[in-house]
Design a protein around this motif. Structure first.
Motif, short mmCIF file in Angstrom:
data_model
loop_
_atom_site.label_atom_id
_atom_site.label_comp_id
_atom_site.label_asym_id
_atom_site.label_seq_id
_atom_site.Cartn_x
_atom_site.Cartn_y
_atom_site.Cartn_z
N SER A 155 11.74 -14.13 53.20
CA SER A 155 13.07 -14.51 52.73
C SER A 155 13.26 -14.22 51.24
O SER A 155 14.38 -13.96 50.79
N LEU A 195 15.96 -17.25 62.61
CA LEU A 195 14.78 -16.63 62.03
C LEU A 195 14.72 -15.13 62.34
O LEU A 195 14.30 -14.33 61.51
N LEU A 203 17.17 -13.52 60.01
CA LEU A 203 16.58 -13.54 58.67
C LEU A 203 15.64 -12.36 58.46
O LEU A 203 15.72 -11.64 57.46
N LEU A 204 14.75 -12.12 59.42
CA LEU A 204 13.73 -11.08 59.26
C LEU A 204 14.34 -9.68 59.35
O LEU A 204 13.94 -8.77 58.61
N VAL A 213 17.49 -8.78 58.60
CA VAL A 213 18.27 -8.53 57.38
C VAL A 213 17.34 -8.31 56.19
O VAL A 213 17.62 -7.46 55.32
N SER A 214 16.22 -9.04 56.13
CA SER A 214 15.24 -8.80 55.07
C SER A 214 14.74 -7.37 55.11
O SER A 214 14.59 -6.72 54.07
N PRO A 239 19.07 -13.80 54.07
CA PRO A 239 17.88 -14.48 54.57
C PRO A 239 17.46 -15.68 53.72
O PRO A 239 16.92 -16.66 54.25
N GLN A 240 17.70 -15.63 52.42
CA GLN A 240 17.38 -16.79 51.60
C GLN A 240 18.21 -18.00 52.01
O GLN A 240 17.72 -19.13 52.04
N LEU A 254 19.33 -18.69 54.95
CA LEU A 254 18.94 -19.17 56.28
C LEU A 254 17.56 -19.80 56.31
O LEU A 254 17.25 -20.59 57.21
N ALA A 255 16.71 -19.47 55.35
CA ALA A 255 15.28 -19.78 55.47
C ALA A 255 14.98 -21.26 55.57
O ALA A 255 14.32 -21.71 56.52
N GLY A 280 10.04 -9.65 62.78
CA GLY A 280 11.24 -10.05 63.51
C GLY A 280 11.10 -9.83 65.00
O GLY A 280 11.52 -10.68 65.81
#
Length: 375
Positions: free
Chosen positions: A4, A60, A63-64, A66-67, A93-94, A96-97, A160
């Protein structure tokens, strides 16, 4: 948690290479952190609502993925424009983390173990710092900084896919009439302000520590990046240890005492201008004290959040932390631009001191409130 924020640790650890190759100034380097965390601060309250609605597994995976996209774009950036746009995307992602991982813990971990598991989970952020400062910096020395960032992007995408196949399915969203709040209240507001000042200092260290090592302490880029790795390892140990110690009755006082230790860490960074080996002790102290404060604040959220509010409360506290990350490097960059790092570290010490003052004020107020309720 590691992925993230990995992009910003990479920008800090690889900062000397980016400044030279892309021709960007130290101020623009600080602006990357400001844009990334500014985006995260704005999106965090919405991110908490999204996680409460779609569940931690889906959040999650998003998040992964998009990271991975954000890291790939950073690696392809020809200049400051695309670099800053990619960093802004990395704010998603930050946001959502913390709510996603906190809800996953509440759903699957017994209450007696949540403190230690939360500390381990929060240490993932520092695992990202270690990865940026040592293995990925070593990769950059071999195949260039772009190759290192693309390696991180591929790893995020694979993680992810693993999460999609491995994590349990999300339950249906709970039926509730509780209106989500976008404004922190009560203990959440105090922790958000504490996190604002704490994040300002931590972000300045993360962003400028390697550049400080190269320009002021005459370190090579690899050695300076190792400072970030040392900070990351110390942060892992500190977050796990202090989170296990954060039991009700004690946890309320820990943020203030950790901020006091963080002030000492900033003083060591200023002293390193005269005695460069102190930079290593300072990196350890920042990890053990400053970085650990955020983990303890998340333990407090999980202790005190009302049913169904964990995602939203986590996001509001994280929004304060991210706002600090957005502001801190921008202010520090004004000193770094002119080589006045000593004044910059004094500013960081003042930010940590302000965080400590807020934390102690809340702890005293909370103790009086509980005493009044019990009498």
């Amino acid at each position: 948690m590691a992925f993230s924020m990995l992009q910003l640790f990479l920008l800090g650890a690889l900062g000397p290479r980016l400044v030279d190759e892309l021709g960007i100034s130290p101020t623009v380097l600080g602006l990357t952190t400001t844009i990334g965390f500014g985006t995260a601060a704005v999106l965090s309250p919405m991110g908490g609502r999204i996680v409460d609605r779609i569940g931690p597994r889906r959040a999650l995976v998003v998040l992964l993925v998009v990271s991975a996209v954000a890291l790939a774009l950073i690696g392809a950036a020809p200049g400051a424009g695309l670099l800053l746009a990619a960093v802004a995307l990395g704010g998603v992602p930050q946001a959502l983390a913390n709510p996603a991982t906190n809800k996953a813990i509440l759903a699957s971990v017994p209450p007696a173990r949540r403190g230690s598991v939360t500390g381990t989970k929060q240490s993932g952020v520092q695992l990202g710092a270690f990865a940026a400062g040592l293995p990925l910096a070593a990769v950059a020395g071999g195949i260039g900084w772009r190759g290192a960032v693309w390696t991180a992007a591929g790893t995020a995408l694979l993680t992810g896919l693993w999460a999609l196949r491995t994590l349990p399915s999300d339950p249906p969203p709970p039926a509730t009439t509780m209106r989500p709040s976008l404004v922190p209240r009560g203990f959440v507001a105090w922790l958000a302000v504490f996190s604002l000042f704490l994040g300002s200092g931590i972000a300045s260290v993360n962003t400028y520590l390697a550049l400080f090592g190269v320009r002021e302490l005459e370190m090579g880029p690899g050695t300076a990046a190792a400072l970030v790795a040392v900070l990351g390892v110390a942060g892992i140990v500190g977050r796990v240890g202090w989170s296990r110690a954060a039991r009700p009755g004690r946890a309320e006082w820990l943020p203030g005492w950790l901020a006091v230790g963080a002030v000492g860490a900033a003083a060591l960074l200023a002293a390193a201008l005269s005695a460069p080996p102190l930079a290593w002790a300072a990196a350890v102290a920042v990890g053990v004290f400053a970085v650990s404060g955020n983990a303890v604040s998340m333990v407090l959220v999980m202790h005190r959040a009302a049913p169904g509010r964990a995602g939203q409360d986590s996001a509001l506290v994280a929004a304060g932390f991210f706002a600090g990350f957005a502001v801190g490097p921008l202010l520090f960059g004004l000193f770094a631009e002119t080589g006045r790092y000593g004044f910059g570290w004094m500013l960081v010490a003042m930010e940590f001191a302000a965080a400590g003052a807020v934390a102690f004020a809340w702890a005293v107020r909370d103790r009086r409130g509980r005493a009044g309720r019990s009498s």
